[in-house]
Design an enzyme around this catalytic site. Sequence first.
Site, PDB file in Angstrom:
ATOM      1  CG  MET A 126     -45.831  20.289  39.502  1.00  0.00           C
ATOM      2  SD  MET A 126     -45.809  18.666  40.251  1.00  0.00           S
ATOM      3  CE  MET A 126     -46.975  18.949  41.548  1.00  0.00           C
ATOM      4  NE  ARG A 127     -48.708  21.873  30.240  1.00  0.00           N
ATOM      5  CZ  ARG A 127     -49.871  22.498  30.089  1.00  0.00           C
ATOM      6  NH1 ARG A 127     -50.605  22.804  31.127  1.00  0.00           N
ATOM      7  NH2 ARG A 127     -50.298  22.819  28.884  1.00  0.00           N
TER       8      ARG A 127
ATOM      9  CG  HIS B 228     -43.492   8.546  40.830  1.00  0.00           C
ATOM     10  ND1 HIS B 228     -44.487   9.499  40.685  1.00  0.00           N
ATOM     11  CD2 HIS B 228     -44.080   7.496  41.454  1.00  0.00           C
ATOM     12  CE1 HIS B 228     -45.609   9.032  41.186  1.00  0.00           C
ATOM     13  NE2 HIS B 228     -45.390   7.820  41.665  1.00  0.00           N
TER      14      HIS B 228
ATOM     15  N   GLY C  18     -37.293  22.786  44.030  1.00  0.00           N
ATOM     16  CA  GLY C  18     -36.013  22.506  43.380  1.00  0.00           C
ATOM     17  C   GLY C  18     -34.928  21.948  44.291  1.00  0.00           C
TER      18      GLY C  18
ATOM     19  CG  ASN D 194     -40.904  11.903  36.565  1.00  0.00           C
ATOM     20  OD1 ASN D 194     -40.811  13.090  36.898  1.00  0.00           O
ATOM     21  ND2 ASN D 194     -41.860  11.116  37.020  1.00  0.00           N
TER      22      ASN D 194
ATOM     23  CD  GLU E  31     -37.774  12.242  45.251  1.00  0.00           C
ATOM     24  OE1 GLU E  31     -37.821  13.441  45.613  1.00  0.00           O
ATOM     25  OE2 GLU E  31     -38.640  11.694  44.569  1.00  0.00           O
TER      26      GLU E  31
ATOM     27  CG  LEU F 241     -43.107  16.757  29.188  1.00  0.00           C
ATOM     28  CD1 LEU F 241     -41.680  16.266  29.438  1.00  0.00           C
ATOM     29  CD2 LEU F 241     -43.085  18.170  28.606  1.00  0.00           C
TER      30      LEU F 241
ATOM     31  CG  ASP G 194     -45.882   8.911  37.494  1.00  0.00           C
ATOM     32  OD1 ASP G 194     -44.912   9.583  37.120  1.00  0.00           O
ATOM     33  OD2 ASP G 194     -46.814   9.388  38.162  1.00  0.00           O
TER      34      ASP G 194
HETATM   35  C1  GRF Z   1     -39.968  15.240  44.284  1.00  0.00           C
HETATM   36  O1  GRF Z   1     -40.381  14.585  45.444  1.00  0.00           O
HETATM   37  C2  GRF Z   1     -40.247  14.396  43.061  1.00  0.00           C
HETATM   38  O2  GRF Z   1     -40.309  13.029  43.316  1.00  0.00           O
HETATM   39  C3  GRF Z   1     -41.620  14.869  42.637  1.00  0.00           C
HETATM   40  O3  GRF Z   1     -41.597  16.260  42.914  1.00  0.00           O
HETATM   41  C4  GRF Z   1     -40.747  16.507  44.018  1.00  0.00           C
HETATM   42  C5  GRF Z   1     -39.865  17.663  43.635  1.00  0.00           C
HETATM   43  O4  GRF Z   1     -39.186  18.171  44.743  1.00  0.00           O
HETATM   44  N1  GRF Z   1     -41.885  14.562  41.257  1.00  0.00           N
HETATM   45  P1  GRF Z   1     -38.136  19.351  44.624  1.00  0.00           P
HETATM   46  O5  GRF Z   1     -38.814  20.495  43.852  1.00  0.00           O
HETATM   47  O6  GRF Z   1     -36.941  18.819  43.895  1.00  0.00           O
HETATM   48  O7  GRF Z   1     -37.841  19.749  46.038  1.00  0.00           O
END
Ligand code: GRF
Length: 221
Positions: A101-102, A120, A21, A118, A202, A104, A173
């Site tokens: 991790m699922r 990625h 998170g 999302n 990110e 939808l 994706d």
């Molecule tokens: C991120 O790198 C995102 O791109 C991928 O999962 C990771 C989540 O990281 N889908 P966090 O749980 O926000 O640290």
Amino acid sequence: MSSVNMPETPLRLAVLLSGSGTNLQALIDAVESKQLPGVEIALVVSNNPNAYGLQRALKHALPAIYLPNAPQKAAMSENEARLTSLLHLFQVDYIVLAGWMRILSAAFLEQFPRRVINLHPALLPDDGTGNTFTAKDGTEIPVLRGLHAVRQALDAGIKVTGSTIHYVTPAVDAGPVICREEVSIEPGDTEESLHERVKAVEHRLIIEAVRNLQKKETTSP
Ligand code: GRF
């Protein structure tokens, strides 16, 4: 979902996660430090009871819910139906998949067109489709989709990867891109070191993406 958002009406986000998170934390920090005025984190949902993201939410007094995975028997699973009820109950405008991790289902996504985004950890083409991406330096790199995009970038021996924030469509994706940034791959990078640098990017991109949604909300009729 709440209907038209007047500028003074906060934009309410649900963040769905399964792990650490850090992107949720970036959003929390941006909201608390007024970098995202008019945005609220209305709800945090995890399908993993041990996700540290849940602790982050609780530390900031945000509603945090563990929703266990149920087998996907029908077009829309029972827990997707529960998730739908929660999203309505908390009057969520946009759903951010931040390490969720699922996959939808199409039936679930149809309820929220252009409302689910999302993160990625690789570069995706503008409209999400295609199998190659042209980096800023002109090199063609493979489009890396799925769960192990960071590892795949190292395995592919490419010099650049990145992160993309995109709308979620039923094809994994492959939705239209909101924003994206490149990250160079350094000699000696491991999956962990590279993913850390991608995540640092990110944490900025997710704020840019939410601003973009907010702008869309206030300019659309
Ligand atoms: C991120 O790198 C995102 O791109 C991928 O999962 C990771 C989540 O990281 N889908 P966090 O749980 O926000 O640290």
